[in-house]
Design a protein around this motif. Structure first.
Motif, PDB file in Angstrom:
ATOM      1  N   SER A   1       0.836  -1.207   0.000  1.00 45.76           N
ATOM      2  CA  SER A   1       0.000   0.000   0.000  1.00 45.76           C
ATOM      3  C   SER A   1       0.867   1.251   0.000  1.00 45.76           C
ATOM      4  CB  SER A   1      -0.924   0.012   1.227  1.00 45.76           C
ATOM      5  OG  SER A   1      -1.839  -1.059   1.182  1.00 45.76           O
ATOM      6  N   LEU A   2       0.263   2.347  -0.464  1.00 53.77           N
ATOM      7  CA  LEU A   2       0.912   3.655  -0.462  1.00 53.77           C
ATOM      8  C   LEU A   2       0.183   4.528   0.542  1.00 53.77           C
ATOM      9  CD1 LEU A   2       2.801   5.846  -1.587  1.00 53.77           C
ATOM     10  CD2 LEU A   2       1.118   6.238  -3.407  1.00 53.77           C
TER      11      LEU A   2
ATOM     12  N   CYS B   1      -0.946  -0.482  -8.056  1.00 53.00           N
ATOM     13  CA  CYS B   1      -0.756  -0.612  -6.615  1.00 53.00           C
ATOM     14  C   CYS B   1      -1.440  -1.900  -6.162  1.00 53.00           C
ATOM     15  CB  CYS B   1      -1.334   0.587  -5.869  1.00 53.00           C
ATOM     16  SG  CYS B   1      -1.122   0.522  -4.082  1.00 53.00           S
TER      17      CYS B   1
ATOM     18  N   ILE C   1      -4.355   2.902  -1.627  1.00 50.87           N
ATOM     19  CA  ILE C   1      -3.740   4.230  -1.534  1.00 50.87           C
ATOM     20  C   ILE C   1      -4.506   5.016  -0.492  1.00 50.87           C
ATOM     21  CG2 ILE C   1      -3.257   6.387  -2.738  1.00 50.87           C
ATOM     22  CD1 ILE C   1      -2.823   4.847  -5.272  1.00 50.87           C
TER      23      ILE C   1
ATOM     24  N   ILE D   1      -5.665  -0.196  -9.050  1.00 49.37           N
ATOM     25  CA  ILE D   1      -5.530  -0.258  -7.597  1.00 49.37           C
ATOM     26  C   ILE D   1      -6.225  -1.532  -7.129  1.00 49.37           C
ATOM     27  CG2 ILE D   1      -5.784   0.999  -5.450  1.00 49.37           C
ATOM     28  CD1 ILE D   1      -4.301   2.586  -7.593  1.00 49.37           C
TER      29      ILE D   1
ATOM     30  N   LEU E   1      -9.267   3.342  -2.518  1.00 53.65           N
ATOM     31  CA  LEU E   1      -8.741   4.709  -2.503  1.00 53.65           C
ATOM     32  C   LEU E   1      -9.421   5.454  -1.376  1.00 53.65           C
ATOM     33  CD1 LEU E   1      -8.616   5.728  -6.283  1.00 53.65           C
ATOM     34  CD2 LEU E   1      -6.677   5.469  -4.751  1.00 53.65           C
TER      35      LEU E   1
END
Length: 525
Positions: free
Chosen positions: A113-114, A131, A135, A154, A158
């Motif tokens: 994860s970011l 990803c 995120i 993703i 999000l």
């Protein structure tokens, strides 16, 4: 073996104090807090070179081993531009950090994860990134440029709740997620704020899109749509509620969603629902009244059509069907009737100069269409209340029967067969009142005012009344004006009632057949 610059620890020696702390934290898999919150100015205790952060995010080298937990730092001042374009990055956590320049990560791959919660970033360029986690950008600020994540993939969700996207203040979009694929959900909650256009056209979301307690405002560059969901595909629900300000300019053209959870006050003006499809209303969407739902549909942007009949029926019919599927048939009927009313009695038609020749034709056409619409509304509720037709039928049956009963007492009902009048003896005995005359032969059916009324109303049924009895009507005057303005009597009223019942009977019969045919077609469909 010689490495590219920035891929060896020697390229960054001597390290700063904050960088040395981060190196040890990355080796041990622990997080590093350089300050208690997001820094407001750069100091030796919080400054990190963006190139050094990139070196650690890419896995370091033999002299700088990086734990599987990746880079975890909070409260840092990121000096320079952090460029992760086309890079493969482990899990990275940059919470409450201040970025001097745009975060670049186009076509990058994040194995975890970011995390960017609470960070301040001038802009994000991340088109095409992949990803494998989520995120997270809660309570952050993107202050100068857009957050660009177009065509990204993703595998998690999000999370943008509580963040501010201010790119629209400098002639840019606020957020670009066009054609992105999100395997989780998207969250714009808890005081999310955007200045400028939020673009989600063509986005595919396997979860839900939640927009609540948020505001989306127009930036310095005017935009037709502030929230663009054209062609979006949302597998579960679109939540649009508790907005701080109503959102003007929402484009849902071609979007699909299973559940719509919305509030009427969340929607502003300038909406586009063309080909927007959803299956059910859910949650607070079930509490929106039928009148509010119709008003919501009226907020659609209308084309410069010459005729209100050109109004797009698809959004209205979609709402009607969704209300019925959601267990709100009364709301469905009311919204359907409101659409028919708008279609027949909507805004005045615009006549352009080049079409002035057809002006009168258009006027009479609108008058006729509105007359038909009025009849449809009164008689059958535009087809949504067919039981009204039965009520009107019963009403005119009793009204006609009562009038014929009174006509019987006024001696205005006569036999229709000429053979009866050839019998002089019978004519003499019965001329006072043919209906009540006891000398009438048994072969001649007795007059019944209500059966007579029913016989006139039913066009294909013969009850042996209409063919045996008629009504007395005075003859025509010699002068035309006398006929129009003077020659009026009870007999004329009887004749008008008879004509009206004949027309109403045939008309209601045709309407009944049309409704039965339409019902069978809908059931077959």
């Amino acid at each position: 073996m010689k490495k590219a610059f920035g891929r060896s620890l020697d390229d960054f020696l001597p390290l700063r104090d904050a960088e040395n702390k981060l190196l040890h934290a990355c080796a041990s898999g622990t997080d590093l807090a350089l300050s208690h919150g997001r820094p407001e100015q750069k100091t030796p205790e919080n400054a990190l070179r963006a190139e050094f952060v990139r070196f650690l995010a890419l896995g370091g080298d033999e002299s700088a081993a990086i734990h599987e937990m990746g880079v975890q730092v909070e409260g840092a001042w990121i000096e320079g531009s952090l460029n992760l374009d086309h890079c493969t990055v482990r899990r990275i956590w940059l919470g409450k950090c201040y970025f001097e320049k745009t975060l670049e990560m186009r076509n990058a791959q994040f194995q975890g994860s970011l995390h960017l919660n609470g960070s301040s970033i001038p802009g994000v360029k991340g088109d095409g990134l992949i990803c494998h986690g989520s995120i997270f950008f809660r309570s952050g600020v993107i202050k100068d440029r857009a957050c660009e994540l177009r065509s990204s993939t993703i595998y998690g969700g999000l999370e943008f709740s509580g963040s501010s996207f201010l790119g629209g203040q400098k002639n840019d979009d606020a957020l670009g997620l066009d054609r992105a694929k999100i395997y989780g959900s998207i969250f714009f909650n808890k005081n999310f704020h955007a200045v400028g256009k939020v673009c989600l056209s063509g986005v595919v979301v396997d979860g839900s899109l939640q927009i609540s307690q948020a505001s989306i405002e127009c930036g310095s560059e005017p935009s037709e749509y502030l929230l663009d969901l054209k062609g979006a595909s949302i597998a579960v629900a679109l939540l649009f509620r508790d907005m701080i300000l109503p959102v003007n300019g929402v484009n849902l053209e071609g979007a699909t969603v299973k559940y719509l959870v919305d509030e009427y006050l969340a929607w502003g003006d300038g909406l586009n629902f063309g080909s927007f499809y959803f299956e059910f209303f859910q949650g607070v969407g079930l509490r929106v009244s039928a009148s509010e739902r119709s008003s919501w549909l009226r907020k659609q942007k209308q084309s410069e059509s010459l005729d209100v009949s050109h109004i797009n029926a698809q959004p209205w019919m979609n709402v009607v069907n969704a209300l019925a599927r959601s267990g709100l048939p009364e709301h469905a009927v009311q919204v359907g009737m409101d659409f028919e009313s708008l279609k027949y009695f909507g805004e005045k038609k615009i006549v352009r100069p080049e079409e002035s020749k057809s002006k009168f034709k258009g006027v009479f056409g609108r008058i006729f269409k509105r007359f038909i619409g009025l009849l449809s509304c009164v008689l059958i509720g535009y087809g949504y209340k067919p039981w009204r037709l039965l009520g009107w039928f019963v009403f005119f049956w009793f009204a006609g029967g009562s009038l014929y009963w009174y006509a019987e007492l006024e001696k205005s009902i006569l036999p229709s067969s000429p053979l009866v009048y050839l019998n002089n003896e019978l004519s003499e005995e019965c001329k006072a009142n043919w209906v009540l005359c006891e000398s009438m032969p048994d072969s001649h059916s007795a007059f019944s005012p209500f059966v007579y009324s029913l016989d006139v109303l039913l066009p294909v049924v013969d009850l042996d009344q209409e063919k045996n009895w008629t009504m007395k009507t005075p003859g025509m005057k010699e002068k035309f004006l006398d006929e129009i303005f003077i020659n009026w009597s009870f007999g004329h009223l009887l004749r008008f009632m008879y004509w009206f019942q004949v027309i109403f009977g045939w008309g209601s019969g045709l309407i009944f057949v049309a409704m039965i045919t339409g019902l069978l077609k809908r059931q077959e469909k």
